[in-house]
Design a protein around this motif. Structure first.
Motif, PDB file in Angstrom:
ATOM      1  N   VAL A  39      -1.427   4.062   8.370  1.00  0.00           N
ATOM      2  CA  VAL A  39      -0.980   3.430   9.598  1.00  0.00           C
ATOM      3  C   VAL A  39      -0.140   2.237   9.195  1.00  0.00           C
ATOM      4  O   VAL A  39      -0.591   1.377   8.454  1.00  0.00           O
ATOM      5  N   ALA A  45      -1.816  -6.698  13.955  1.00  0.00           N
ATOM      6  CA  ALA A  45      -2.961  -5.899  14.384  1.00  0.00           C
ATOM      7  C   ALA A  45      -3.412  -6.248  15.793  1.00  0.00           C
ATOM      8  O   ALA A  45      -4.046  -5.449  16.467  1.00  0.00           O
ATOM      9  N   THR A  61       0.357   0.315  15.820  1.00  0.00           N
ATOM     10  CA  THR A  61      -0.537  -0.692  15.265  1.00  0.00           C
ATOM     11  C   THR A  61      -1.914  -0.096  15.008  1.00  0.00           C
ATOM     12  O   THR A  61      -2.237   0.990  15.488  1.00  0.00           O
ATOM     13  N   PRO A  62      -2.776  -0.808  14.274  1.00  0.00           N
ATOM     14  CA  PRO A  62      -4.154  -0.330  14.121  1.00  0.00           C
ATOM     15  C   PRO A  62      -4.855  -0.108  15.458  1.00  0.00           C
ATOM     16  O   PRO A  62      -5.674   0.815  15.587  1.00  0.00           O
ATOM     17  N   ARG A  66      -6.390   3.450  16.661  1.00  0.00           N
ATOM     18  CA  ARG A  66      -7.769   3.712  17.109  1.00  0.00           C
ATOM     19  C   ARG A  66      -7.773   4.549  18.382  1.00  0.00           C
ATOM     20  O   ARG A  66      -8.622   5.437  18.567  1.00  0.00           O
ATOM     21  N   TYR A  96       1.753   7.050  11.882  1.00  0.00           N
ATOM     22  CA  TYR A  96       0.336   7.392  11.996  1.00  0.00           C
ATOM     23  C   TYR A  96       0.169   8.755  11.338  1.00  0.00           C
ATOM     24  O   TYR A  96       0.714   9.754  11.811  1.00  0.00           O
TER      25      TYR A  96
END
Length: 412
Positions: A39, A45, A61-62, A66, A96
């Motif tokens: 990622v 973040a 982004t993280p 998610r 990703y």
């Protein structure tokens, strides 16, 4: 558009099969955490985990990752997918890249993003690209009748190459023939010749007059493959490997001549079998799909191919424009020449026993999405690749959700 046994696929949705339990000796569980993770994005973040208010493709982004993890895991759990790998990216937005689950249910070997996979009907994008290269060279014309190149085709004096590539020929789909299904499932490792495949089709009457409507049909691509061979003097696999795969910069993509399958690869799980029980199809011979569905690739190569095929890198601009002229196929879905447009996402999917794939490109964001999985078993009439495509795009492009209507189940 999927290469499926016994049924035509329409608008990337192969008509589904009845879902049966997975093989004895393997208890499906929630997939493990992603075995390969990448990622990256320039945003911090703490960036919002949603698409920007202007509808632009989000930073990956993280937090967004998610969300994507949750969406993918939900599909895996619902549809009982053994393993899946995903690549999603856009310039300046990061990437990703994930793999979840197992490549081999017997050993628990994890699926990895560097594995080769069978890509089924994504082969059609390569075959049609080869045909369009011949158009650019003046060796064929899209409005030539197929009878000019292949004899014995029903309505061959009136069905054009354009209508074959656009799935508007009216020919019967050989993979829906009962005799073909019995021949394949009784010995899935046997080879088929293009002539044998056409014979299964041509014993049936045509379904409608040329260009009367859209009907997804693998027979069309077998004929186009023969045209490429006739006009190049090469075997189709050699021409595509040399003149399409190599110039596109693909290093792990191939058109096999038999059941060869480079390593590392995932096993594949299907219920398209003589008994209806789930079996491992990794060593089955894909020659029955030939120009419509025999090819092999991997995640990175398909990411490259997504842009090549959608933007016409290997073709003249006018020829690419002909490819992208879509006609209605399903609600929200148009089909051009060996390529679809689903809510703005341009590309193709594939399905053959044990494997499914989806490779699409969103021109507005120059975004690519590739999904590869190791089962073709439908979930409530929907293709698993479509479920993943829909779940992922709902997160990142809610104005362009990859969604294909489920088709009536007509399987065994």
């Amino acid at each position: 558009m999927s290469t499926r046994v016994r049924r035509a696929a329409v608008g990337a949705v192969a008509v589904g099969l009845v879902v049966v339990p997975l093989g004895v000796g393997y208890a499906w569980e929630s997939p493990p955490a992603a075995s390969v993770v990448s990622v990256s994005a320039s945003a911090p973040a703490s960036a919002p985990a949603s698409v920007a208010a202007d509808g632009q493709f989000p930073q990956l982004t993280p937090a967004v990752a998610r969300q994507l993890d949750d969406a993918v895991l939900k599909v895996m759990s619902q549809a009982k997918i053994p393993g899946v790998m995903i690549s999603l990216s856009a310039p300046g937005k990061g990437s990703y890249v994930r793999s979840f689950g197992v490549a081999d249910k017997a050993t628990g070997r994890p699926i990895r993003t560097d594995m080769y996979m069978r890509i089924g009907s994504e082969t059609k994008t390569f075959t049609v690209t080869a045909l369009l290269q011949l158009v650019d060279q003046g060796k064929v014309a899209l409005d030539d009748p197929i009878g000019k190149y292949v004899s014995g085709v029903p309505n061959g004096d009136r069905i054009t190459l354009r209508e074959l590539a656009g799935m508007r020929s009216g020919l019967f789909n050989y993979s829906e023939d009962e005799g073909f299904f019995k021949a394949l499932t009784s010995n899935p490792r046997r080879p088929f010749t293009p002539q044998e495949l056409l014979a299964y089709s041509f014993k049936h009457p045509v379904l409608f007059e040329p260009n009367a409507k859209f009907s997804y049909c693998n027979t069309n691509l077998i004929l186009l493959g023969l045209v490429v061979e006739k006009q190049t003097g090469q075997r189709l696999n050699d021409y595509i490997n040399q003149k399409v795969v190599a110039p596109a910069g693909l290093h792990r993509t191939l058109f096999p001549v038999g059941a060869e399958f480079p390593t590392p690869h995932s096993q594949g799980y299907t219920d398209q079998t003589a008994t209806g029980k789930t079996e491992d199809s990794a060593d089955w011979n894909p020659s029955w799909g030939w120009a419509a569905g025999a090819m092999i690739s991997d995640l990175d190569d398909l990411k490259t191919w997504a842009k090549v095929v959608a933007t016409g890198t290997l073709l003249k601009p006018a020829t690419q424009a002909e490819r992208l002229k879509v006609v209605d196929a399903l609600p929200g879905t148009g089909y051009g020449l060996g390529i679809f447009n689903v809510q703005g996402w341009i590309g193709h999917n594939g399905s053959l026993p044990g494997y499914q794939s989806l490779t699409v490109y969103l021109p507005q964001s120059k975004a690519t999405l590739v999904v590869l999985l190791n089962t073709d078993i439908a979930y409530e009439g929907s293709e698993p690749s479509t479920l993943f495509g829909e779940a992922i795009t709902k997160v990142v492009t809610p104005d362009h959700v990859f969604s294909l209507p489920a088709q009536p189940v007509t399987g065994h």
